[in-house]
Design a protein around this motif. Structure first.
Motif, short mmCIF file in Angstrom:
data_model
loop_
_atom_site.label_atom_id
_atom_site.label_comp_id
_atom_site.label_asym_id
_atom_site.label_seq_id
_atom_site.Cartn_x
_atom_site.Cartn_y
_atom_site.Cartn_z
N LEU A 43 -7.68 -6.14 -1.10
CA LEU A 43 -9.04 -5.74 -0.73
C LEU A 43 -9.92 -6.97 -0.51
CD1 LEU A 43 -10.64 -3.10 -0.39
CD2 LEU A 43 -11.30 -3.27 -2.78
N ALA A 44 -9.76 -7.97 -1.36
CA ALA A 44 -10.55 -9.20 -1.22
C ALA A 44 -10.21 -9.91 0.09
CB ALA A 44 -10.29 -10.12 -2.41
N ARG A 45 -8.93 -9.91 0.47
CA ARG A 45 -8.53 -10.54 1.74
C ARG A 45 -9.14 -9.80 2.92
NH1 ARG A 45 -3.37 -10.86 -0.69
NH2 ARG A 45 -2.51 -9.28 0.72
N TRP A 46 -9.18 -8.47 2.86
CA TRP A 46 -9.79 -7.68 3.94
C TRP A 46 -11.27 -8.02 4.09
CZ3 TRP A 46 -7.49 -2.29 2.33
CH2 TRP A 46 -6.15 -2.22 2.74
N LYS A 47 -11.96 -8.13 2.94
CA LYS A 47 -13.39 -8.44 3.00
C LYS A 47 -13.61 -9.83 3.59
CE LYS A 47 -15.07 -5.60 -0.86
NZ LYS A 47 -15.75 -5.62 -2.17
N ARG A 160 -12.82 0.37 -3.45
CA ARG A 160 -11.60 0.21 -4.27
C ARG A 160 -10.55 1.25 -3.90
NH1 ARG A 160 -7.56 -0.27 -5.78
NH2 ARG A 160 -6.66 -0.81 -7.81
N LEU A 161 -10.98 2.38 -3.38
CA LEU A 161 -10.04 3.41 -2.91
C LEU A 161 -9.36 3.03 -1.60
CD1 LEU A 161 -11.98 6.73 -3.58
CD2 LEU A 161 -9.67 6.22 -4.38
N GLY A 162 -9.82 1.94 -0.99
CA GLY A 162 -9.24 1.54 0.28
C GLY A 162 -9.95 2.15 1.47
N ASP A 687 -10.22 5.40 -13.94
CA ASP A 687 -9.14 5.12 -14.89
C ASP A 687 -7.78 5.18 -14.22
OD1 ASP A 687 -11.02 4.81 -16.89
OD2 ASP A 687 -10.80 6.85 -17.66
N LEU A 688 -7.62 6.17 -13.33
CA LEU A 688 -6.33 6.32 -12.64
C LEU A 688 -6.02 5.10 -11.79
CD1 LEU A 688 -6.33 10.06 -11.53
CD2 LEU A 688 -4.89 9.00 -13.27
N MET A 689 -7.03 4.56 -11.11
CA MET A 689 -6.80 3.38 -10.28
C MET A 689 -6.41 2.18 -11.13
SD MET A 689 -9.43 3.55 -7.05
CE MET A 689 -10.92 4.08 -7.89
N LYS A 690 -6.95 2.11 -12.35
CA LYS A 690 -6.57 1.02 -13.25
C LYS A 690 -5.13 1.19 -13.75
CE LYS A 690 -11.29 0.24 -14.95
NZ LYS A 690 -12.19 0.38 -16.12
N GLU A 691 -4.70 2.44 -13.86
CA GLU A 691 -3.37 2.71 -14.41
C GLU A 691 -2.27 2.69 -13.35
OE1 GLU A 691 -3.82 6.49 -16.25
OE2 GLU A 691 -5.36 5.80 -17.65
N THR A 692 -2.53 3.35 -12.21
CA THR A 692 -1.45 3.52 -11.23
C THR A 692 -1.79 2.96 -9.85
OG1 THR A 692 -2.25 5.72 -10.57
CG2 THR A 692 -0.68 5.62 -12.40
N GLY A 693 -3.05 2.69 -9.58
CA GLY A 693 -3.43 2.18 -8.28
C GLY A 693 -4.01 3.24 -7.37
N ALA A 694 -4.74 2.80 -6.35
CA ALA A 694 -5.41 3.73 -5.43
C ALA A 694 -4.43 4.43 -4.50
CB ALA A 694 -6.46 2.97 -4.62
N ASP A 695 -3.34 3.75 -4.12
CA ASP A 695 -2.41 4.37 -3.17
C ASP A 695 -1.79 5.65 -3.73
OD1 ASP A 695 -2.74 2.81 -0.97
OD2 ASP A 695 -0.84 1.72 -1.14
N ILE A 696 -1.63 5.73 -5.03
CA ILE A 696 -1.10 6.97 -5.64
C ILE A 696 -2.10 8.10 -5.45
CG2 ILE A 696 -0.28 8.06 -7.75
CD1 ILE A 696 1.58 5.90 -6.66
N LEU A 697 -3.39 7.80 -5.66
CA LEU A 697 -4.42 8.82 -5.44
C LEU A 697 -4.49 9.22 -3.97
CD1 LEU A 697 -7.43 7.72 -7.68
CD2 LEU A 697 -6.20 9.89 -7.78
N LEU A 839 -1.03 5.04 2.74
CA LEU A 839 -0.75 3.99 1.76
C LEU A 839 -1.29 2.67 2.30
CD1 LEU A 839 2.92 5.06 0.90
CD2 LEU A 839 0.81 5.70 -0.30
N VAL A 840 -2.61 2.53 2.24
CA VAL A 840 -3.25 1.41 2.94
C VAL A 840 -2.88 0.06 2.34
CG1 VAL A 840 -5.16 2.80 3.80
CG2 VAL A 840 -5.36 1.71 1.56
#
Length: 983
Positions: A43-47, A160-162, A687-697, A839-840
């Motif tokens: 995400l930082a590289r995209w920004k 953060r969700l992409g 919390d889910l993004m901290k545990e499994t990442g945004a791509d799972i969501l 799956l961004v």
């Protein structure tokens, strides 16, 4: 050949280990995803690279696709509903961009309104400050700061969700330019004559002290007090009614102190019954039993002698029925008439079409201040509201009965022992009081009960001709019936259409996904009352009108309006109430003392209904255009943003601001229950993004049928994670298998490839069509499922499995291996693009692993597939794959029973009936397809279908590829192919 196997060795010291000659896949792409750590870095590289800006440049000049973002409210952290909504929008924008369109995304926020004002007031209450003592400009500044804080918080969370968009330049309804545009749109409505001020009952929150829109209401089951009240009849054209009591039933006892009439149904038969105490009561004939059950009172009719037969009684009773229309001219008096004043006025019995015999007594007490139907029926006979209930739910201090008391929504105040029932009981008018369970409207913010309350408000008329818009060019059309059919009204108005008619026509012209949304919003618009625009609060866009104190008409002057709009564009909403503002706006030719400067603010739904104007039309975002191709929100927005945008746009532009409306359902917990903090069943996406990442969501969003209510929970997310691992493993295999692939190796002509590659090319072409059809239908569930099934069933379990031997053991320059790797490259470029909208982060990682110096995968177009895919092969290979499954089913028991270790140790005999089509593949090719040592074909078997018999082979195994072949001796030397490759 299997990676896990090792050659059987007669003597390890005498045998050569050939593993170093096998071309195993090599890749640095790890199987462990580590998404929570990797995603923020991507995400930082995209920004830093301004990926969104790069994409706008790359798509400049292409066909546009505009999704207009429905603004979330700037109030609190994002929840799982936000995740679903924003990810769906991102899927739309990214897939449209992938298809080659210029699909910008400008996010926005709703910033005005009661929820923010409520939160700021809460902070005041904690500090023991009175909001009313704070200067309005200071209070609004605190509201603005509060909204800005949550805009900034949510902006980071959405990114953060992409979600890719113009995050550095979102639209905010509190921006001065937006506020000015909203005022400009209000002026257009006012100039068209659609705006008027009137006193009508509207939904009112006594807790929040303001009118509410229907979209701000939610319904909950409550227990109210139901009462039966007797009004003595003092005058009637039906002589026997004089001295009797008309009985009304209500579940809102607090409205009895504001009663002004009693309504009857003209065609309802009524009857005068007798009570044990000698009183006579009037109610609908057919509601006798229900009344007795509810009140415990026994009703009699003493008009028949004791010995009379039943039939005679029935006939005589029928003769004494009173038709409702005969009640016209009857007058009753209020139970509290002895108080004088308002309560001493006559209570006429009037006809009203809404009176039924579904429940109650067939007589309805009328309080025009507190009911829409009451208001209309009383207005027709000249009875006006009295405005007895104040904004906080208490009766006026000067009200003769219960003055200064309340709040009217308090259950104890309305209860059997409360002051209303107590006073009615003492007056001898209360016949019953008990509990009644029913659905009741509440404010979705405060969760408190609301009331209908008549106050002067500003309305947009639904049924006045829109004279400023051109008349319809053909017979007026309206939305009607199942499926939203458009039907011609031959007796259409000759002049301009009304706002309701234009809105219904626009609904008929709009595409709805799913289509049932058309019926939902259509029925709402068809029956909705005039739009209440005014709110009695501080944080919002003012209703910038001047009302002539003599005529009561509001001023329509384009020059005045232009000055107001310019001032708000420069200074924001505070410009409306700044010192000396009235004189500056009105100009030198008018005296401010002659005008009332309206102090109400606009319904926030009008704010959000105008977002299409300042986002798509204003020029602040030149990449946008009007109208939008798509609006996408939850199903509750049929009465919210979809409808407010529709009405605002139809009132000012004559059509909807969108061509398509996509509706999603709501996210429930794993048991299908509504999520609630009180139940402890909420899912925190942060919390889910901290545990499994945004791509799972994101994969979860793409995996549910979002058009209906759907579920989320630990088990569901575990299943999504498993699907993700399989997809990731597919990419890992592709990256490893393509290690070192160069253009010189590519086989460009499909015709030169083996039939299996040509079949896979045909499957890929078929998948390409299926995915495009899914995107056209906004079927992301179907899109994701088709991709996942292709990876699991067609690639991992079939194509990769079959060609593993070719990849590992064939010479690098072998035509079959080159064809395989060439098609793998095609698969890679297709799959990484097709998965990129979902799956961004993962696809960016995959792309960078293979092309570390290339631009982002998200700048890519839809993949170009090889020309000339032979679709005939799909049917042929369907039979091959069915036969392969039959072979696998025959071999599997042998593996379980340890007869063989792997399928390569099996020999298969296949019998085909005389009538069967002969396989186009050779026995050796079938052996490769089935991954067995050899296949023996008998094409003259007397069987109904293919017959498969499997044995353990007697052939010896090659020490390098582990295939069992005739040329290999018992010492496990190499087969001819491996000898050649090793040499």
């Amino acid at each position: 050949m299997s990676d896990e196997q090792t050659p059987t060795k007669r003597d390890a010291s005498e045998k050569r280990d050939w593993r170093d000659t096998v071309f195993l896949p090599k890749t640095g792409f790890p199987m462990k995803a580590g998404l929570p750590q990797k995603e923020p870095a991507i995400l930082a590289r995209w920004k830093e690279a301004d990926l969104y800006g790069q994409l706008r440049t790359a798509r400049e000049g292409r066909e546009k696709f505009i999704l207009h973002d429905g603004p979330p409210y700037a109030n609190g952290d994002i929840h799982i509903g936000h995740v679903l909504n924003k990810t769906l929008k991102d899927l739309v924008v990214r897939t449209q961009s992938l298809l080659g369109k210029d699909a910008p995304y400008v996010p926005g926020w709703d910033c005005h309104g009661l929820p923010i004002e409520w939160k700021v007031e809460e902070q005041y209450r904690k500090k023991k400050r009175d909001k009313d003592e704070v200067p309005p400009a200071e209070f609004r500044a605190e509201c603005r700061a509060y909204a800005q804080h949550w805009v900034d918080v949510q902006r980071e969370q959405f990114q953060r969700l992409g979600i890719l968009g113009a995050w550095d330049k979102p639209y905010l309804t509190m921006d001065f330019s937006a506020e000015a545009t909203i005022v400009g749109e209000l002026c257009k409505v006012a100039e068209s004559g659609q705006l008027y001020r009137g006193a009508k009952p509207v939904m009112w929150s006594p807790v929040e002290k303001t009118a509410l829109a229907e979209a701000e209401i939610e319904y909950e089951d409550v227990t109210s007090t139901q009462i039966d009240v007797a009004f003595e009849i003092v005058e009637s054209p039906v002589p026997e009614l004089v001295g009797a009591h008309a009985v009304v039933w209500t579940t809102t006892p607090w409205t009895i102190p504001v009663n002004q009439a009693i309504a009857f149904g003209e065609d309802i038969p009524y009857f005068v019954w007798h009570l044990a105490d000698g009183r006579r009561i009037l109610l609908a004939f057919e509601l006798k039993n229900e009344f007795e059950k509810r009140t415990g009172l026994h009703l009699t009719w003493p008009g028949a002698s004791e010995g009379e037969v039943h039939q005679n009684v029935v006939e005589r009773m029928a003769a004494h029925k009173i038709k409702g229309s005969e009640l016209a001219g009857t007058i009753a008096r209020h139970p509290m008439h002895h108080l004088g004043g308002f309560f001493a006025r006559p209570r006429p019995l009037i006809a009203a079409p809404h009176v039924t015999t579904d429940a109650g007594t067939g007589l309805v007490h009328m309080a025009p201040d507190h009911g829409e139907e009451d208001f209309e029926a009383c207005k027709a006979v000249g009875i006006d509201p009295v405005f007895a209930v104040e904004g906080d739910g208490k009766y006026r201090e000067d009200w003769l009965w219960l003055g200064g008391q309340g709040s009217v929504i308090n259950t104890k105040f309305n209860g059997p022992d409360g002051p209303i029932c107590t006073d009615l009981r003492e007056a001898g008018a209360l016949l019953s009081a008990g509990d009644f369970r029913h659905s009741y409207p509440h404010s979705w913010r405060s969760k408190a009960r609301v009331i209908y309350r008549c106050t002067p408000q500003w309305f947009v008329a639904m049924d006045r001709p829109l004279s400023h818009l051109p008349a319809l060019s053909r017979a007026e059309q309206r939305w009607e019936g199942e499926g939203g059919n458009t039907v011609i009204d031959e007796e259409a108005h000759a002049g301009s259409p009304t706002l309701r008619e234009l809105a219904l026509q626009s609904i008929a012209d709009t595409r709805f996904v799913p289509d049932k949304g058309r019926n939902r919003i259509g029925s709402m618009v068809e029956g909705r009352p005039d739009w209440v625009l005014s709110r009695q609060r501080a944080w919002g866009v003012p209703i910038t009108l001047f009302v002539d104190r003599k005529s009561g008409k509001y001023l329509v002057d384009p020059e005045v309006n232009a000055r107001i709009v310019a001032a708000i564009r420069d200074k924001g909403v505070d410009a409306w109430t700044a010192e000396g503002a009235a004189q500056r706006f009105l100009g030198d030719g008018r005296n401010p003392d002659d005008y009332e400067q309206v102090t109400d603010i606009l319904d926030v739904w009008f704010d959000s209904g105008c977002t299409h104007v300042f986002t798509l039309e204003s020029g602040h975002w030149p990449e946008q255009r009007w109208p939008a191709d798509l609006y996408l929100e939850g199903s509750d927005q049929h009465r919210g943003w979809f409808q407010s945008s529709l009405l605002e746009s139809c009132a000012t532009r004559g059509r909807a601001p969108y061509d398509t409306v996509l509706t999603h359902g709501f996210t429930m917990d794993s048991k299908g229950m509504k999520m609630s903090k009180s139940l402890g069943n909420t899912v925190n996406p942060l919390d889910l993004m901290k545990e499994t990442g945004a791509d799972i969501l994101r994969l979860w969003v793409a995996s549910v049928d979002f058009t209906e209510d759907h579920r989320i929970g630990k088990e569901i997310l575990a299943g999504v994670s498993d699907s993700y691992r399989k997809i990731r493993n597919t990419f890992r295999y592709l990256l490893g298998a393509l290690e070192g692939f160069e253009e010189a190796e590519r086989v460009t002509d499909l015709a030169e490839m083996p039939e299996l590659e040509r079949y896979m090319a045909a499957l890929l072409s078929q998948l390409d069509e299926e995915l495009k059809a899914a995107l056209n239908a906004y079927d992301f569930n179907g899109y994701a499922r088709a991709l996942s099934d292709f990876c699991n069933n067609d690639l991992s379990a079939f194509y990769f499995d079959i060609r593993k031997d070719c990849l590992y053991c064939d010479a690098p320059g072998d035509p079959k291996r080159r064809a395989y790797r060439s098609l793998l490259d095609t698969l890679f470029h297709a799959l990484v693009r097709w998965f990129a909208p979902i799956l961004v982060f993962t696809t960016e990682e995959v792309w960078a692993t293979r092309y570390p110096d290339a631009a982002s995968v998200h700048l890519s177009d839809w993949p170009e597939l090889p020309d000339g895919a032979d679709r005939r092969l799909l049917e042929i290979w369907t039979s091959y794959r069915a036969l392969r499954e039959q072979v696998t089913a025959e071999i599997e028991p042998m593996r379980r029973e340890k007869v063989i270790g792997s399928s390569l140790e099996a020999q298969v005999a296949i019998g085909l009936p005389d009538s069967a089509d002969r396989p186009m593949l050779s026995a050796d090719e079938l052996a490769e397809l089935f991954i067995v040592s050899e296949v023996l074909l008998d094409t003259g078997s007397v069987v109904e279908g293919p017959a498969v018999i499997a044995h353990r082979t007697d052939l010896h195994k090659c020490g390098r590829c582990w295939r069992h072949l005739p040329e290999v001796d018992e010492d496990g030397d190499l087969c001819a192919r491996c000898e050649e490759v090793v040499a």
